[in-house]
Design a protein around this motif. Sequence first.
Motif, PDB file in Angstrom:
ATOM      1  N   ALA A   8       0.832  -1.204   0.000  1.00  0.00           N
ATOM      2  CA  ALA A   8       0.000   0.000   0.000  1.00  0.00           C
ATOM      3  C   ALA A   8       0.868   1.256   0.000  1.00  0.00           C
ATOM      4  O   ALA A   8       1.981   1.266   0.533  1.00  0.00           O
ATOM      5  CB  ALA A   8      -0.924  -0.003   1.214  1.00  0.00           C
ATOM      6  N   GLU A   9       0.325   2.307  -0.585  1.00  0.00           N
ATOM      7  CA  GLU A   9       0.974   3.615  -0.619  1.00  0.00           C
ATOM      8  C   GLU A   9       0.046   4.608   0.063  1.00  0.00           C
ATOM      9  O   GLU A   9      -1.150   4.352   0.233  1.00  0.00           O
ATOM     10  CB  GLU A   9       1.207   4.037  -2.078  1.00  0.00           C
ATOM     11  CG  GLU A   9       2.085   3.070  -2.846  1.00  0.00           C
ATOM     12  CD  GLU A   9       2.132   3.373  -4.334  1.00  0.00           C
ATOM     13  OE1 GLU A   9       1.634   4.446  -4.763  1.00  0.00           O
ATOM     14  OE2 GLU A   9       2.660   2.537  -5.077  1.00  0.00           O
ATOM     15  N   VAL A  10       0.595   5.748   0.433  1.00  0.00           N
ATOM     16  CA  VAL A  10      -0.189   6.752   1.156  1.00  0.00           C
ATOM     17  C   VAL A  10      -1.443   7.145   0.369  1.00  0.00           C
ATOM     18  O   VAL A  10      -2.491   7.394   0.955  1.00  0.00           O
ATOM     19  CB  VAL A  10       0.684   7.972   1.540  1.00  0.00           C
ATOM     20  CG1 VAL A  10       1.058   8.799   0.325  1.00  0.00           C
ATOM     21  CG2 VAL A  10       0.004   8.809   2.602  1.00  0.00           C
ATOM     22  N   LYS A  11      -1.368   7.133  -0.947  1.00  0.00           N
ATOM     23  CA  LYS A  11      -2.535   7.487  -1.773  1.00  0.00           C
ATOM     24  C   LYS A  11      -3.689   6.490  -1.613  1.00  0.00           C
ATOM     25  O   LYS A  11      -4.827   6.795  -1.934  1.00  0.00           O
ATOM     26  CB  LYS A  11      -2.142   7.591  -3.248  1.00  0.00           C
ATOM     27  CG  LYS A  11      -1.761   6.262  -3.873  1.00  0.00           C
ATOM     28  CD  LYS A  11      -1.405   6.390  -5.344  1.00  0.00           C
ATOM     29  CE  LYS A  11      -0.980   5.048  -5.869  1.00  0.00           C
ATOM     30  NZ  LYS A  11      -1.673   4.557  -6.966  1.00  0.00           N
ATOM     31  N   ASP A  12      -3.395   5.297  -1.097  1.00  0.00           N
ATOM     32  CA  ASP A  12      -4.416   4.268  -0.908  1.00  0.00           C
ATOM     33  C   ASP A  12      -5.208   4.448   0.382  1.00  0.00           C
ATOM     34  O   ASP A  12      -6.217   3.777   0.584  1.00  0.00           O
ATOM     35  CB  ASP A  12      -3.771   2.868  -0.882  1.00  0.00           C
ATOM     36  CG  ASP A  12      -3.060   2.532  -2.173  1.00  0.00           C
ATOM     37  OD1 ASP A  12      -3.656   2.743  -3.245  1.00  0.00           O
ATOM     38  OD2 ASP A  12      -1.912   2.050  -2.098  1.00  0.00           O
ATOM     39  N   CYS A  13      -4.741   5.330   1.280  1.00  0.00           N
ATOM     40  CA  CYS A  13      -5.346   5.454   2.607  1.00  0.00           C
ATOM     41  C   CYS A  13      -6.865   5.658   2.590  1.00  0.00           C
ATOM     42  O   CYS A  13      -7.567   4.974   3.335  1.00  0.00           O
ATOM     43  CB  CYS A  13      -4.659   6.554   3.412  1.00  0.00           C
ATOM     44  SG  CYS A  13      -3.029   6.058   4.006  1.00  0.00           S
ATOM     45  N   PRO A  14      -7.408   6.565   1.793  1.00  0.00           N
ATOM     46  CA  PRO A  14      -8.871   6.719   1.827  1.00  0.00           C
ATOM     47  C   PRO A  14      -9.620   5.436   1.464  1.00  0.00           C
ATOM     48  O   PRO A  14     -10.589   5.071   2.126  1.00  0.00           O
ATOM     49  CB  PRO A  14      -9.139   7.829   0.799  1.00  0.00           C
ATOM     50  CG  PRO A  14      -7.865   8.615   0.762  1.00  0.00           C
ATOM     51  CD  PRO A  14      -6.776   7.584   0.944  1.00  0.00           C
ATOM     52  N   GLY A  15      -9.156   4.718   0.450  1.00  0.00           N
ATOM     53  CA  GLY A  15      -9.813   3.478   0.054  1.00  0.00           C
ATOM     54  C   GLY A  15      -9.678   2.398   1.111  1.00  0.00           C
ATOM     55  O   GLY A  15     -10.634   1.677   1.408  1.00  0.00           O
ATOM     56  N   ILE A  16      -8.493   2.274   1.704  1.00  0.00           N
ATOM     57  CA  ILE A  16      -8.270   1.284   2.757  1.00  0.00           C
ATOM     58  C   ILE A  16      -9.140   1.627   3.960  1.00  0.00           C
ATOM     59  O   ILE A  16      -9.776   0.752   4.552  1.00  0.00           O
ATOM     60  CB  ILE A  16      -6.781   1.225   3.153  1.00  0.00           C
ATOM     61  CG1 ILE A  16      -5.940   0.718   1.981  1.00  0.00           C
ATOM     62  CG2 ILE A  16      -6.589   0.325   4.377  1.00  0.00           C
ATOM     63  CD1 ILE A  16      -4.434   0.906   2.176  1.00  0.00           C
TER      64      ILE A  16
END
Length: 148
Positions: A8-16
């Motif tokens: 995971a990357e920081v850009k994935d945070c909202p989806g996660i």
Amino acid sequence: MCIVIRKAEVKDCPGIFDLITELAIHEKHQDQMKISLEKFREDGFGDDTKFQCFVAECEENGKCIHMEDIYVVPEYRSKGIGSKLIGSVCKVADLQNCGRVQFIVRDSNKSAMKFYKHQGAIDLTEVQEWHLFRLTSDAIEKVAAKYD
């Protein structure tokens, strides 16, 4: 369908975070969610990270998979995604010479328990409401080897 597993990357945070919320609602524990998106981002991708996370992406639509126990949205279940996610975790554990991988499963989540047992996990708490599973060195190597 092509599923890609990646760190995971920081850009994935909202989806996660959305998936964490969906899982909490599914398990009827949304009232126990104490973490904010900002704290999740900081704990996972800040200077002092507290966890690692992998996501599964479908090149067709980019949906993410959250690793809590392992949660796959209903329309993508039974497609091998959970196996690939746990394989990715086991690969990291194997490379870092971990002796075990542990996770907790809600007593009512019989399909998850069956999945983890199929992977070689041992149910350490059959009589409690939460089940603690562990993949030991041999099982970690076996699962990791499937995804070389």
